[in-house]
Design an enzyme around this catalytic site. Structure first.
Site, PDB file in Angstrom:
ATOM      1  N   GLY A   1       0.812  -1.206   0.000  1.00  0.00           N
ATOM      2  CA  GLY A   1       0.000   0.000   0.000  1.00  0.00           C
ATOM      3  C   GLY A   1       0.847   1.258   0.000  1.00  0.00           C
ATOM      4  N   GLY A   2       0.276   2.307   0.586  1.00  0.00           N
ATOM      5  CA  GLY A   2       0.955   3.608   0.603  1.00  0.00           C
ATOM      6  C   GLY A   2       2.328   3.553   1.262  1.00  0.00           C
TER       7      GLY A   2
ATOM      8  N   GLY B   1      19.310  14.379 -31.907  1.00  0.00           N
ATOM      9  CA  GLY B   1      18.946  14.837 -30.564  1.00  0.00           C
ATOM     10  C   GLY B   1      19.592  13.989 -29.487  1.00  0.00           C
ATOM     11  N   ALA B   2      19.823  12.717 -29.806  1.00  0.00           N
ATOM     12  CA  ALA B   2      20.407  11.833 -28.794  1.00  0.00           C
ATOM     13  C   ALA B   2      21.868  12.215 -28.524  1.00  0.00           C
ATOM     14  CB  ALA B   2      20.302  10.384 -29.233  1.00  0.00           C
TER      15      ALA B   2
HETATM   16  C1  HXC Z   1      -1.611  -4.526  12.824  1.00  0.00           C
HETATM   17  C2  HXC Z   1      -0.639  -6.356  11.835  1.00  0.00           C
HETATM   18  C3  HXC Z   1      -0.640  -5.708  10.596  1.00  0.00           C
HETATM   19  C4  HXC Z   1      -1.162  -4.388  10.521  1.00  0.00           C
HETATM   20  C5  HXC Z   1       0.236  -7.655  10.334  1.00  0.00           C
HETATM   21  N1  HXC Z   1      -0.110  -7.550  11.627  1.00  0.00           N
HETATM   22  N2  HXC Z   1      -0.096  -6.531   9.674  1.00  0.00           N
HETATM   23  N3  HXC Z   1      -1.122  -5.760  12.942  1.00  0.00           N
HETATM   24  N4  HXC Z   1      -1.637  -3.833  11.663  1.00  0.00           N
HETATM   25  N5  HXC Z   1      -1.176  -3.700   9.383  1.00  0.00           N
HETATM   26  C6  HXC Z   1       0.085  -8.554  12.667  1.00  0.00           C
HETATM   27  C7  HXC Z   1      -0.821  -9.746  12.526  1.00  0.00           C
HETATM   28  O1  HXC Z   1      -2.064  -9.488  13.119  1.00  0.00           O
HETATM   29  C8  HXC Z   1      -0.030 -10.813  13.277  1.00  0.00           C
HETATM   30  O2  HXC Z   1      -0.195 -10.570  14.631  1.00  0.00           O
HETATM   31  C9  HXC Z   1       1.399 -10.450  12.934  1.00  0.00           C
HETATM   32  O3  HXC Z   1       1.383  -9.082  12.522  1.00  0.00           O
HETATM   33  C10 HXC Z   1       1.962 -11.278  11.820  1.00  0.00           C
HETATM   34  O4  HXC Z   1       1.060 -11.225  10.728  1.00  0.00           O
HETATM   35  P1  HXC Z   1       0.598 -12.538   9.929  1.00  0.00           P
HETATM   36  O5  HXC Z   1      -0.573 -12.150   9.130  1.00  0.00           O
HETATM   37  O6  HXC Z   1       0.486 -13.684  10.854  1.00  0.00           O
HETATM   38  O7  HXC Z   1       1.889 -12.767   9.010  1.00  0.00           O
HETATM   39  P2  HXC Z   1       1.936 -13.300   7.533  1.00  0.00           P
HETATM   40  O8  HXC Z   1       1.080 -14.481   7.347  1.00  0.00           O
HETATM   41  O9  HXC Z   1       3.402 -13.436   7.238  1.00  0.00           O
HETATM   42  O10 HXC Z   1       1.330 -12.116   6.632  1.00  0.00           O
HETATM   43  C11 HXC Z   1       1.996 -10.876   6.602  1.00  0.00           C
HETATM   44  C12 HXC Z   1       1.108  -9.839   5.876  1.00  0.00           C
HETATM   45  C13 HXC Z   1      -0.323  -9.849   6.537  1.00  0.00           C
HETATM   46  C14 HXC Z   1       0.988 -10.234   4.402  1.00  0.00           C
HETATM   47  C15 HXC Z   1       1.796  -8.503   5.960  1.00  0.00           C
HETATM   48  O11 HXC Z   1      -0.147  -9.719   7.954  1.00  0.00           O
HETATM   49  C16 HXC Z   1      -1.175  -8.730   6.065  1.00  0.00           C
HETATM   50  O12 HXC Z   1      -1.789  -8.795   4.995  1.00  0.00           O
HETATM   51  N6  HXC Z   1      -1.300  -7.669   6.883  1.00  0.00           N
HETATM   52  C17 HXC Z   1      -2.127  -6.541   6.578  1.00  0.00           C
HETATM   53  C18 HXC Z   1      -1.453  -5.736   5.531  1.00  0.00           C
HETATM   54  C19 HXC Z   1      -2.217  -4.475   5.213  1.00  0.00           C
HETATM   55  O13 HXC Z   1      -3.301  -4.519   4.622  1.00  0.00           O
HETATM   56  N7  HXC Z   1      -1.682  -3.352   5.714  1.00  0.00           N
HETATM   57  C20 HXC Z   1      -2.234  -2.107   5.472  1.00  0.00           C
HETATM   58  C21 HXC Z   1      -1.632  -1.670   4.156  1.00  0.00           C
HETATM   59  S1  HXC Z   1      -2.192  -0.112   3.715  1.00  0.00           S
HETATM   60  P3  HXC Z   1      -0.145 -11.755  15.714  1.00  0.00           P
HETATM   61  O14 HXC Z   1      -0.480 -11.060  17.002  1.00  0.00           O
HETATM   62  O15 HXC Z   1      -1.157 -12.737  15.278  1.00  0.00           O
HETATM   63  O16 HXC Z   1       1.245 -12.291  15.675  1.00  0.00           O
HETATM   64  C22 HXC Z   1      -1.128   0.848   4.457  1.00  0.00           C
HETATM   65  C23 HXC Z   1      -1.511   2.255   4.314  1.00  0.00           C
HETATM   66  C24 HXC Z   1      -0.330   3.137   4.396  1.00  0.00           C
HETATM   67  O17 HXC Z   1      -0.184   0.487   5.017  1.00  0.00           O
HETATM   68  C25 HXC Z   1      -0.784   4.482   3.957  1.00  0.00           C
HETATM   69  C26 HXC Z   1       0.317   5.407   3.783  1.00  0.00           C
HETATM   70  C27 HXC Z   1      -0.120   6.616   3.044  1.00  0.00           C
END
Ligand code: HXC
Length: 517
Positions: A172-173, A407-408
Site C-alpha cells: 500500500g501507501g 537529438g540523442a
Molecule cells: C496490525 C498487523 C498488521 C497491521 C500484520 N499484523 N499486519 N497488525 N496492523 N497492518 C500482525 C498480525 O495481526 C499478526 O499478529 C502479525 O502481525 C503477523 O502477521 P501474519 O498475518 O500472521 O503474518 P503473515 O502471514 O506473514 O502475513 C503478513 C502480511 C499480513 C501479508 C503482511 O499480515 C497482512 O496482509 N497484513 C495486513 C497488511 C495491510 O493490509 N496493511 C495495510 C496496508 S495499507 P499476531 O499477534 O497474530 O502475531 C497501508 C496504508 C499506508 O499500510 C498508507 C500510507 C499513506
C-alpha cells in the site's frame, strides 16, 4: 555508595525484553527461514560494536482493540547510529516479529526523529523495511505517521543520502517512503512491494496477477524500474547498502570519498584499441570498456536489469569517484527510449546532488522510433536527459566513442549542454543522422539515376562518412576538446577529472527548475 543493584537488574530486564522482540520463538522461526531479526540486521550493517540504539524503551500508547494489554517492545522498530566504512550512518529496522512490524504513532515518531538527527548531523540514512503497513488498531494516527515520514523523506532529499532495503512486505501507501529515497535495494527472499495486491486488482479490473509478476524483486528490477539493486537475501542487501555508501558523501556539502592519494596511471592501455569493432555496424559491450577505464575494474552498476540500452553506475577513475552514464550498443544498439531516458536522468541528478562528477560514454543511434514511444511521451521523457545534464553543476566529461546522432547526441552532454571537456575517438560519427539516412535524403535523385544505384549509394555513404561525420568536423569548431585513441582514454579522463574537481558553476537563484516529470 554504589548504585542500587535492583535498578541495574531492572534496566537489564527491560533490555532483555526489547532484545527478545516479538518472542524468542518467533525470532528462531524466522532464523530457520534464513531471515534475521531487526536488531541483528543493524548489527550486521554496522562495524562491530559501533551500533548505538535510540529509543529502545519506546512503547505504543494505543488503548483501542485491546491494545492496552499488549506490550510492543521498542514499538516494532529499532533505530540508531553506527559506523559503515568508517563513517557514521543512521539506520532504522522494522521488526516483523512485533505486530508484523506495523507502523503506529510512536513507531513513526522514532523514524522521523532519527531522520531529523541524521539531517542535523549530515549523515546518510538506511531504512530496513519489513512491515505489514499501517497499524490497523491505531487508524488515522498511523496514516499521520506515514505522512510525517514522507515529509521527512522529502525534507532530507538532496541533503543526506537515503537508502532503503526492502526485506519483507511493503504494501500500500507504505511503498511511497522507499520510493522517495535515493536508492531501493530489494531482497529476493520474503519481500514484496505493491500499492494494490492481487485481490484488489482482481476486484477493480478483473485481472488475475500473482505477486511474483508485479511485486517481486525481479519484477521491480526489470519491469517497473522501481528499484535499483536486487539482493539474494537480507544479508546481501546490507552488503549492497554498505557498498553503495562507499561511493557517496556524507551529505550534499561534502565531497564523495575520492581516493586522491592514488597516483594517476599515465600509461596507455593498448588493449582498448582492440575492443573497438572494425565496422560501425558491429555492436560491442560497453561494460568491457568501462571495466578498462575505471580503477581496479571496479564498477558498481545501478539498475542493471532495467532499460539496458543505457548503463549507469559508480566507479573511481584515477581515484576520483564518478558516475558513469554509458550508451550500451550491445542492447537495442544503445538507443535512448522512455525508460532509458528516465533511468539516465535520475542517475545524473543523483550524482549532481552528491557532488559526483559525470563521465558520459557515447555510442547512440538516436531516440527510439515508434508509435508506442511517441504516444508514451518520449518528448517529455527524453527531455529529462537534456534537463538533467544542463542543470548539473558537477564536472561533466564526455567521451564520444562512435555514433552520436541527432537529438540523442545532444542528450548525452556535448559542450553546449555544459560538458567541461568532450573527447572523441577517431571512430566517432557526430551528425544529424547516420550516413545511410543522410545520403538517402540528400542524394535520392543522384542514386536513382545512377547505372548501379546500390554501388552509388555505397560510394556516397563512404564519402559522406569521411567528409562530414568524422570527429574532426566537430573538433574544427571546438565542439570536441581533443581526438584521442581508445588506448589514451583512461589517462585522459583521469587527468581531466582531477583538474575539474575545483569546478565552480553558480546559477541564478530560484526555487528549483521545472524538470518535465
Ligand atoms: C496490525 C498487523 C498488521 C497491521 C500484520 N499484523 N499486519 N497488525 N496492523 N497492518 C500482525 C498480525 O495481526 C499478526 O499478529 C502479525 O502481525 C503477523 O502477521 P501474519 O498475518 O500472521 O503474518 P503473515 O502471514 O506473514 O502475513 C503478513 C502480511 C499480513 C501479508 C503482511 O499480515 C497482512 O496482509 N497484513 C495486513 C497488511 C495491510 O493490509 N496493511 C495495510 C496496508 S495499507 P499476531 O499477534 O497474530 O502475531 C497501508 C496504508 C499506508 O499500510 C498508507 C500510507 C499513506
Amino acid at each position: 555508595m554504589a548504585i542500587d543493584p535492583a535498578l541495574l537488574a531492572d534496566l537489564e530486564a527491560r533490555r532483555a525484553e526489547a532484545r527478545a522482540a516479538g518472542g524468542l520463538d518467533k525470532l528462531a522461526a524466522r532464523k530457520a527461514k534464513g531471515l534475521h531479526g531487526a536488531r541483528e540486521r543493524l548489527e550486521m550493517l554496522f562495524e562491530p560494536g559501533t551500533f548505538q540504539e535510540f529509543g529502545m524503551h519506546a512503547q505504543h500508547a494505543c488503548t483501542r482493540f485491546g491494545m492496552e494489554k499488549k506490550r510492543l517492545p521498542s514499538d516494532g522498530v529499532v533505530c540508531g547510529t553506527g559506523y559503515i566504512n568508517g563513517r557514521p550512518v543512521a539506520a532504522y529496522s522494522q521488526d516483523f516479529t512485533i505486530a508484523g512490524g506495523s507502523l503506529g504513532k510512536v513507531h513513526a515518531k522514532k523514524i522521523c526523529d532519527l531522520m531529523e538527527y541524521a539531517h542535523n548531523m549530515g549523515m546518510p540514512v538506511v531504512g530496513i523495511n519489513d512491515s505489514g503497513g499501517a497499524r490497523i488498531q491505531e487508524g488515522v494516527e498511523s496514516l499521520a505517521g506515514y505522512a510525517a515520514i514522507f515529509y521527512k523523506n522529502v525534507y532530507l532529499s538532496g541533503v543526506v543520502p537515503q537508502v532503503t532495503l526492502i526485506a519483507g512486505p511493503c504494501a500500500g501507501g507504505a511503498a511511497y517512503s522507499p520510493a522517495l529515497t535515493d536508492f531501493i535495494i530489494m531482497s529476493k527472499k520474503n519481500s514484496n512491494m505493491f500499492i494494490c495486491g492481487p485481490e484488489v486488482i482482481k476486484a477493480a479490473t478483473g485481472e488475475s496477477a500473482s505477486l511474483e509478476q508485479f511485486a517481486s524483486a525481479a519484477a521491480h528490477a526489470s519491469v517497473s524500474g522501481n528499484i535499483h539493486l536486487v539482493a539474494e537475501d537480507d544479508v546481501h542487501g546490507l552488503q549492497l547498502a554498505s557498498r553503495l555508501l562507499s561511493f557517496l558523501p556524507q551529505n550534499n556539502l561534502s565531497d564523495p570519498p575520492h581516493n586522491l592519494d592514488r597516483e594517476i596511471e599515465l600509461t596507455d592501455d593498448p588493449g582498448m584499441n582492440e575492443l573497438v569493432p572494425a565496422t560501425q555496424k558491429e555492436g560491442f559491450d560497453v561494460k568491457t570498456v568501462i571495466a578498462r577505464l575505471v580503477d581496479d575494474a571496479d564498477f558498481f552498476e545501478i539498475m542493471p536489469d532495467f532499460a539496458k540500452s543505457i548503463v549507469v553506475g559508480f566507479a573511481r577513475i584515477g581515484g576520483v569517484v564518478v558516475g558513469i552514464i554509458a550508451n550500451q550498443p550491445a542492447f537495442k544498439a544503445g538507443v535512448l527510449d522512455i525508460d532509458s531516458s528516465d533511468k539516465g536522468a535520475r542517475f545524473i541528478r543523483t550524482c549532481n546532488i552528491y557532488n559526483i562528477p559525470l563521465v558520459n560514454l557515447v555510442d547512440v543511434p538516436g531516440f527510439m522510433p515508434g508509435l508506442a514511444q511517441e504516444r508514451g511521451g518520449i518528448i517529455r521523457h527524453g527531455a529529462k536527459m537534456l534537463f538533467a545534464y544542463a542543470a548539473a553543476t558537477v564536472p561533466k566529461i564526455t567521451l564520444i566513442m562512435r555514433k552520436a546522432y541527432g537529438g540523442a547526441y545532444i542528450a548525452m552532454c556535448p559542450v553546449e549542454l555544459g560538458a567541461d571537456a568532450v573527447f572523441a575517438w577517431p571512430t566517432a560519427e557526430i551528425a544529424v543522422m547516420g550516413a545511410e539516412g543522410a545520403v538517402k535524403v540528400l542524394f535520392k535523385k543522384e542514386i536513382d539515376s545512377a547505372p548501379d544505384p546500390k554501388a552509388k549509394e555505397k560510394e556516397l555513404i563512404e564519402s559522406y562518412r569521411k567528409e562530414f561525420s568524422n570527429p574532426y568536423q566537430a573538433a574544427s569548431c571546438n565542439m570536441v576538446t581533443d581526438v584521442i585513441t581508445p588506448a589514451e582514454s583512461r589517462k585522459t579522463l583521469a587527468i581531466a577529472l582531477r583538474s575539474a574537481l575545483s569546478k565552480r558553476d553558480v546559477r541564478p537563484p530560484k526555487k528549483h527548475g521545472n524538470i518535465p516529470l
